[in-house]
Design a protein around this motif. Structure first.
Motif, PDB file in Angstrom:
ATOM      1  N   LYS A 288      25.718  34.859  30.893  1.00  0.00           N
ATOM      2  CA  LYS A 288      25.994  33.867  31.916  1.00  0.00           C
ATOM      3  C   LYS A 288      27.192  34.036  32.835  1.00  0.00           C
ATOM      4  CE  LYS A 288      24.739  29.776  29.145  1.00  0.00           C
ATOM      5  NZ  LYS A 288      25.244  28.666  28.488  1.00  0.00           N
ATOM      6  N   ALA A 289      28.127  34.957  32.577  1.00  0.00           N
ATOM      7  CA  ALA A 289      29.304  35.262  33.438  1.00  0.00           C
ATOM      8  C   ALA A 289      28.506  35.978  34.509  1.00  0.00           C
ATOM      9  CB  ALA A 289      30.344  35.849  32.680  1.00  0.00           C
ATOM     10  N   ARG A 290      27.890  36.955  34.028  1.00  0.00           N
ATOM     11  CA  ARG A 290      27.396  37.790  35.276  1.00  0.00           C
ATOM     12  C   ARG A 290      26.520  37.282  36.179  1.00  0.00           C
ATOM     13  NH1 ARG A 290      24.808  44.052  34.666  1.00  0.00           N
ATOM     14  NH2 ARG A 290      24.605  44.213  36.617  1.00  0.00           N
ATOM     15  N   ARG A 291      25.723  36.229  35.470  1.00  0.00           N
ATOM     16  CA  ARG A 291      24.568  35.587  36.306  1.00  0.00           C
ATOM     17  C   ARG A 291      25.236  34.865  37.585  1.00  0.00           C
ATOM     18  NH1 ARG A 291      21.791  33.575  32.421  1.00  0.00           N
ATOM     19  NH2 ARG A 291      22.214  31.406  32.677  1.00  0.00           N
ATOM     20  N   PHE A 292      26.619  34.161  36.827  1.00  0.00           N
ATOM     21  CA  PHE A 292      27.275  33.331  38.143  1.00  0.00           C
ATOM     22  C   PHE A 292      27.938  34.064  39.041  1.00  0.00           C
ATOM     23  CE2 PHE A 292      26.336  29.664  35.323  1.00  0.00           C
ATOM     24  CZ  PHE A 292      26.090  28.633  36.242  1.00  0.00           C
ATOM     25  N   TYR A 293      28.518  35.152  38.581  1.00  0.00           N
ATOM     26  CA  TYR A 293      29.114  36.176  39.623  1.00  0.00           C
ATOM     27  C   TYR A 293      28.249  36.648  40.596  1.00  0.00           C
ATOM     28  CZ  TYR A 293      33.560  36.585  36.669  1.00  0.00           C
ATOM     29  OH  TYR A 293      34.579  36.537  36.181  1.00  0.00           O
ATOM     30  N   GLN A 294      26.879  36.944  40.192  1.00  0.00           N
ATOM     31  CA  GLN A 294      25.979  37.441  41.103  1.00  0.00           C
ATOM     32  C   GLN A 294      25.735  36.343  42.095  1.00  0.00           C
ATOM     33  OE1 GLN A 294      24.834  40.836  41.142  1.00  0.00           O
ATOM     34  NE2 GLN A 294      24.177  39.908  43.226  1.00  0.00           N
ATOM     35  N   LYS A 295      25.224  35.221  41.417  1.00  0.00           N
ATOM     36  CA  LYS A 295      24.999  34.035  42.609  1.00  0.00           C
ATOM     37  C   LYS A 295      26.380  33.994  43.662  1.00  0.00           C
ATOM     38  CE  LYS A 295      22.630  30.946  39.405  1.00  0.00           C
ATOM     39  NZ  LYS A 295      22.730  29.674  38.784  1.00  0.00           N
ATOM     40  N   ALA A 296      27.566  33.984  43.106  1.00  0.00           N
ATOM     41  CA  ALA A 296      28.673  33.974  44.191  1.00  0.00           C
ATOM     42  C   ALA A 296      28.537  35.181  45.283  1.00  0.00           C
ATOM     43  CB  ALA A 296      29.805  33.926  43.367  1.00  0.00           C
ATOM     44  N   ILE A 297      28.043  36.474  44.955  1.00  0.00           N
ATOM     45  CA  ILE A 297      27.699  37.437  45.574  1.00  0.00           C
ATOM     46  C   ILE A 297      26.592  37.255  46.649  1.00  0.00           C
ATOM     47  CG2 ILE A 297      27.025  40.149  45.760  1.00  0.00           C
ATOM     48  CD1 ILE A 297      28.797  40.126  43.081  1.00  0.00           C
ATOM     49  N   ASP A 298      25.397  36.642  46.015  1.00  0.00           N
ATOM     50  CA  ASP A 298      24.274  36.254  46.768  1.00  0.00           C
ATOM     51  C   ASP A 298      24.806  35.287  47.861  1.00  0.00           C
ATOM     52  OD1 ASP A 298      22.885  37.836  45.308  1.00  0.00           O
ATOM     53  OD2 ASP A 298      22.210  36.211  44.103  1.00  0.00           O
ATOM     54  N   LEU A 299      25.909  34.660  47.892  1.00  0.00           N
ATOM     55  CA  LEU A 299      26.203  33.760  48.801  1.00  0.00           C
ATOM     56  C   LEU A 299      27.320  34.220  49.883  1.00  0.00           C
ATOM     57  CD1 LEU A 299      26.695  30.029  47.309  1.00  0.00           C
ATOM     58  CD2 LEU A 299      24.801  30.820  48.810  1.00  0.00           C
ATOM     59  N   ASP A 300      27.943  35.091  49.159  1.00  0.00           N
ATOM     60  CA  ASP A 300      29.150  35.779  49.927  1.00  0.00           C
ATOM     61  C   ASP A 300      29.251  37.247  49.236  1.00  0.00           C
ATOM     62  OD1 ASP A 300      31.355  36.703  51.201  1.00  0.00           O
ATOM     63  OD2 ASP A 300      32.541  35.123  50.739  1.00  0.00           O
ATOM     64  N   ALA A 301      28.809  38.200  49.891  1.00  0.00           N
ATOM     65  CA  ALA A 301      28.955  39.538  49.459  1.00  0.00           C
ATOM     66  C   ALA A 301      30.078  39.900  49.604  1.00  0.00           C
ATOM     67  CB  ALA A 301      27.939  40.490  50.336  1.00  0.00           C
ATOM     68  N   THR A 302      30.987  39.276  50.506  1.00  0.00           N
ATOM     69  CA  THR A 302      32.554  39.925  50.628  1.00  0.00           C
ATOM     70  C   THR A 302      33.476  39.406  49.526  1.00  0.00           C
ATOM     71  OG1 THR A 302      33.211  38.103  52.077  1.00  0.00           O
ATOM     72  CG2 THR A 302      32.068  40.033  53.024  1.00  0.00           C
ATOM     73  N   MET A 303      32.893  38.673  48.497  1.00  0.00           N
ATOM     74  CA  MET A 303      33.594  37.923  47.526  1.00  0.00           C
ATOM     75  C   MET A 303      34.179  39.016  46.312  1.00  0.00           C
ATOM     76  SD  MET A 303      33.470  34.643  45.734  1.00  0.00           S
ATOM     77  CE  MET A 303      34.605  33.628  46.599  1.00  0.00           C
ATOM     78  N   ASP A 304      35.105  39.622  46.650  1.00  0.00           N
ATOM     79  CA  ASP A 304      35.750  40.776  45.788  1.00  0.00           C
ATOM     80  C   ASP A 304      35.933  40.271  44.417  1.00  0.00           C
ATOM     81  OD1 ASP A 304      39.125  40.169  45.826  1.00  0.00           O
ATOM     82  OD2 ASP A 304      38.208  39.764  47.605  1.00  0.00           O
TER      83      ASP A 304
END
Length: 465
Positions: A288-304
């Motif tokens: 679940k953690a990885r899925r939400f982190y990936q969703k954040a990256i999909d919206l903003d690829a600069t989210m370190d």
């Protein structure tokens, strides 16, 4: 709904229409007040290029508006284009010498240039004439804060908030100044007074919640945010802060619920998704953690933070080799992140990339030379490689930077003993024992065989209190 939130939604709608006009290249009518709102929105979000674009579009339609010319000067100052900003405001001064915003703008330019006493003088002259203008007090606060005069800054931020309690930036800056000067606890009453004066103000409860949160009074913060949300259930920022408060209390399930309410339905922000990912990570719910982190990256690829988060999840799953890619991505996006460099170094070391691990620890110690772990971990690699002299030199460097950190002295002593440099080792040990006698056990944690060394035991006994 509170009138302020209606205003805020209206402003966001105007900004959206303006951005659509720019992308479609089709003219849309905006009146002067609309442009003022668009420019304010961009400047308060530090989007100065967009603010300047809005100024230019507005001046093309309203070339004789001194307000817009003043806005343009202020935006130029914020962008660091001081000469152009000063030229612009002097032109306005010729047209309208009595305009109080001339002094304010000169003050903003002086603040940006680091001429703080000059800036304060400009703002004070404007305050004398217009004591009821919250923005002048706010700018005075910024000038004093940049000058590191935190008490004076706090005084003017408070006055700005008395005149306009909706200025969230003023709240953040005030809380910062009170924290830096260790006066937050004493000033909680200032925030409480707003809720006493207007118990139905969501903003007042939200601001009080932030003050409690920063003061570490998490239960009080939860109550304050709950009140704000009773008054306005769509107060997304209050949901976000309430979520962060639950995170501080390690109540991750409750935090997830609130983060999911911290944005418009169906329109998640990358920050919220990343925070939800982190909560799942804390609960060891790796997928679940990885899925939400990936969703954040999909919206903003600069989210370190999200790239880093996936790396942490992979480390927890013993997949260090895969994690390296994500840690490298995080440091490429934000190379000042100590945590990022430390995680990358540890992962590189784990998979046997010794040179890359050393390079990452080198970067970690450059980013945060006062963090002992970077130096210690780096030195262990050198020691394990048999490079005793390199480990010793590194620890000497660390001790020079952090002379009061006993652990570094003990580690240096251990390396000197390993290299057979006993006289230097005993001198170093004496320093360590004086700094923190109890930590001498560390020496035997590093090298259990040292416990049998009689000379060492005698030296340690001399310093036992």
């Amino acid at each position: 709904m509170n009138e302020n939130f209606e205003d805020r939604d209206e402003v966001l709608d105007i900004v959206r229409r303006f951005e659509q006009m720019l992308s479609s290249n089709e003219p849309v009518f905006f009146d002067l007040a609309d442009f003022e709102n668009i420019i304010d929105h961009y400047t308060s979000n530090t989007q100065y290029d967009k603010a300047l674009q809005a100024c230019e579009a507005a001046i093309a339609l309203y070339p004789f508006s001194t307000e817009l010319l003043i806005d343009r000067s202020q935006v130029l100052a914020m962008k660091g284009e001081y000469t152009a900003a000063a030229d612009q405001i002097e032109n306005v001064a010729l047209l309208d010498p009595d305009n109080p915003d001339v002094a304010v703008t000169r003050g903003i330019i002086a603040t940006q240039k680091g001429l703080f006493s000059e800036a304060v003088a400009y703002f004070l002259s404007a305050v004398e004439r217009f004591p009821e203008r919250d923005d002048i007090h706010f700018n005075l606060g910024l000038a004093y804060q940049s000058w590191q005069k935190y008490k004076s800054a706090a005084k003017h931020y408070k006055q700005s908030l008395r005149l306009n309690s909706d200025n969230d930036v003023a709240v953040q800056e005030l809380l910062y100044c009170l924290e830096v000067s260790d006066r937050l606890e004493k000033n909680l009453e200032f925030f409480r007074r707003f809720t006493d004066d207007d118990p139905y103000s969501a903003i007042a409860w939200y601001n009080l919640g932030q003050a409690y949160f920063r003061a570490g009074k998490f239960d009080d913060a939860i109550s304050a945010f709950d009140y704000a949300l009773l008054i306005d259930a769509k107060f997304y920022e209050a949901h976000g802060y309430l979520a962060s408060t639950y995170v501080s209390l390690e109540r991750y399930r409750k935090a997830i619920e609130e983060f999911e309410l911290s944005y418009e339905p169906g329109n998640p922000t990358p920050e919220a998704l990343c925070n939800i990912g982190e909560c799942h990570e804390k609960l060891a719910e790796w997928d679940k953690a990885r899925r939400f982190y990936q969703k954040a990256i999909d919206l903003d690829a600069t989210m370190d933070e999200a790239w880093f988060g996936i790396g942490i999840v992979l480390i927890a799953q013993n997949r260090a080799f895969e994690a390296i890619h994500f840690f490298r991505k995080a440091v490429a996006l934000y190379d000042e992140g100590l945590e990022y460099w430390m995680a990358l170094a540890a992962a590189e070391y784990q998979v046997g990339n010794i040179v890359s691990a050393i390079e990452a620890y080198d970067k970690a110690t450059q980013v945060a030379p006062d963090n002992k772990d970077g130096w210690l971990n780096w030195s262990i690699i050198l020691y394990e490689q048999g490079n005793f002299d390199g480990a010793i030199d590194l620890m000497r460097n660390a001790v020079e930077i952090q002379p009061a950190e006993a652990e570094l002295h003990y580690r240096l002593c251990a390396y000197l003993l390993a290299a057979g440099r006993y006289r230097e080792a005993y001198e170093t040990l004496e320093n360590a024992l004086v700094l923190d006698f109890d930590k001498h056990r560390l020496l035997f944690d590093y090298f259990p065989e040292l416990e049998s060394q009689k000379a060492l035991a005698r030296l340690i006994e001399q310093y036992r209190k």
